[in-house]
Enzyme design. Sequence first.
Site, PDB file in Angstrom:
ATOM      1  N   LYS A  40       9.745  10.041   4.056  1.00 19.55           N
ATOM      2  CA  LYS A  40       9.527   8.512   3.587  1.00 19.55           C
ATOM      3  C   LYS A  40       9.359   7.745   4.869  1.00 19.55           C
ATOM      4  CE  LYS A  40      14.043   6.339   2.111  1.00 19.55           C
ATOM      5  NZ  LYS A  40      14.991   6.148   1.610  1.00 19.55           N
ATOM      6  N   SER A  94      16.920   6.280  -2.807  1.00 14.95           N
ATOM      7  CA  SER A  94      15.487   5.334  -2.112  1.00 14.95           C
ATOM      8  C   SER A  94      14.118   7.054  -1.892  1.00 14.95           C
ATOM      9  CB  SER A  94      15.662   4.767  -1.130  1.00 14.95           C
ATOM     10  OG  SER A  94      16.558   5.274   0.146  1.00 14.95           O
ATOM     11  N   SER A 121      20.981   8.614  -1.199  1.00 13.82           N
ATOM     12  CA  SER A 121      19.753   7.991  -1.464  1.00 13.82           C
ATOM     13  C   SER A 121      18.800   9.302  -0.907  1.00 13.82           C
ATOM     14  CB  SER A 121      18.951   7.082  -0.047  1.00 13.82           C
ATOM     15  OG  SER A 121      19.038   6.090  -0.853  1.00 13.82           O
TER      16      SER A 121
END
Length: 566
Positions: free
Chosen positions: A113, A185, A209
């Site tokens: 990420k 996310s 997420s």
Amino acid sequence: MIAPFDYFEHRRACKQKQIERSDRIAKLPSEYHTPVSSQDRHILDKSVEQLVQDVHNQTIKPIDILRSYGKLAIKAHAKTNCLTEVMINPGAEKWLEHVNLKGPLAGIPVSLKDSITVGGFDVSDAQGCWFANITVSRSLLNLSKGAIPYVKTNLPISLLSFESTNALWGRTTNPHNASYSPGGSTGGESALLAFGGGLIGIGSDVAGSVRVPAHFSGIYSLRCSTGRWPKMGMNTSMPGQEGVASVFSPMARTLPDLLYFTRSFIRMKPWEYDHSVHPIAWRSDVYERKKDQKTLRIGVMESDGVVPPSPACARALRTTTSSLSSAGHTIIPLTPPSLATPANALVLASSLLNTDGCRTFLSFFRTGEWNDPGAAQLAFYASLPRPIKYLHYLWVKYVRRDAYWAELLKEFRERSAYEQWKLVSRREAFRAEWFEWWNGEDVDVDVILCPPNATPAVPHGGMKDAVSSCGYTFLWNLLDYTAGVLPVTHVDAKLDALPEGFSARGMNGVARGAYKHYDAVSMQGLPVGVQVVGRRLEEEKVLAVMERVVGCLEESGEKYSLLKIE
């Protein structure tokens, strides 16, 4: 630079990073731009464990693994816009010269990420003001163990959304259907892994997420309890927020790879280089005991009491429980503790997460930098004067007669330190209530099975309406329970259609927002998963039960079909 002059700096940063990304892709060696070859297929068909063994035995070179997955990552990006930092060359190809080829992750590419730091590359967190080159690596990955970070992936601005869109990197789309979100996310990760451009990745989870992206995109993920997975080298839109702690956790295209990655990572003893990790070794005895247990006792939570599961998500849960029951396992419908319901959890967790009134994540915005539509809703409401909020609360509760939505809105506001402490006290009482409930004679289950979300993936922009529909995952963050998600089926336009005459008008505001975008015809083919929940720090147990669940589904003819690698 001060507003409004920082607008120009923001535009320059966006343009610079987008050009840099395009240039890095264009300048990759020719091997990364060729069609998928038979040699690539030979590598892509292997699990992480098999590839590590081949590297140990010197039958496959790490550079070939990197080029096969690097090639697929570029193809995934072309289809979904999932990548941010392309760290293949320079970066990963050079790091291969120093990697430990006898390590437990020898030569395995790992995607990250964008909020995770890697020495020599920027951390942007989807906002131009963050973007700064990290010269000293404090990454979650340790090259001495063999893993090679090769790409970083997209995420939403603010990190508070189940979409992954921002002005800096653009919109990431779902590889199954470009009109829908891959999740958030950690949506760039799920899009990359679902497409086949990676084996394993690392994301973060504060309200779902890593689990919602797995559900939206059809991959596997595990939300670890705090202290089980390292968090050094992290960046966040809300530094200092500890009301509901964010945790970094693993994601994978397949369950065997998720298991191997998690087990190998914990066996690296991350507590020796990250102060936040508990010194808890991988407990093989716990894993083996659950894997071999003849009859599992599976508790089922069909609804979070706020948003009823959509037909597609209810069908995935029924399919799973039916497969488990057919295999001889015991299915037990559960009623959560009356004093600590999932509905109460959503109100409490939302308050804890935003006690600053959204001021922290907004402080990083530059002039002209647009917000995620869901996070923008939160920020707008938090900024309203208290008298106006109170009048709105009265209108929602007494005119619209929506008591739950009114309560959620009333509690969403900036808090003083005194009020924050009271919320934390309520959180601990909530956790104690669940602890006693699960220990009670009436609740004798190994794990809890429930939907990961009320609906499959939302269309782009859908979080404006569905921003509060996160109770199926947020509950477990509040409790700090270990939870994994696995894909079960795909949306079927006929099987998953809403009943004739269905109307969401009588539902609460959270449910209305979620159901506004549910359309089984438009969603045809989108993945649908289930969530397996254990208690705190029960990663071994949850992974073992996830294996049992997948085994039962396959035995009953319900094997999930991954997206084919193009």
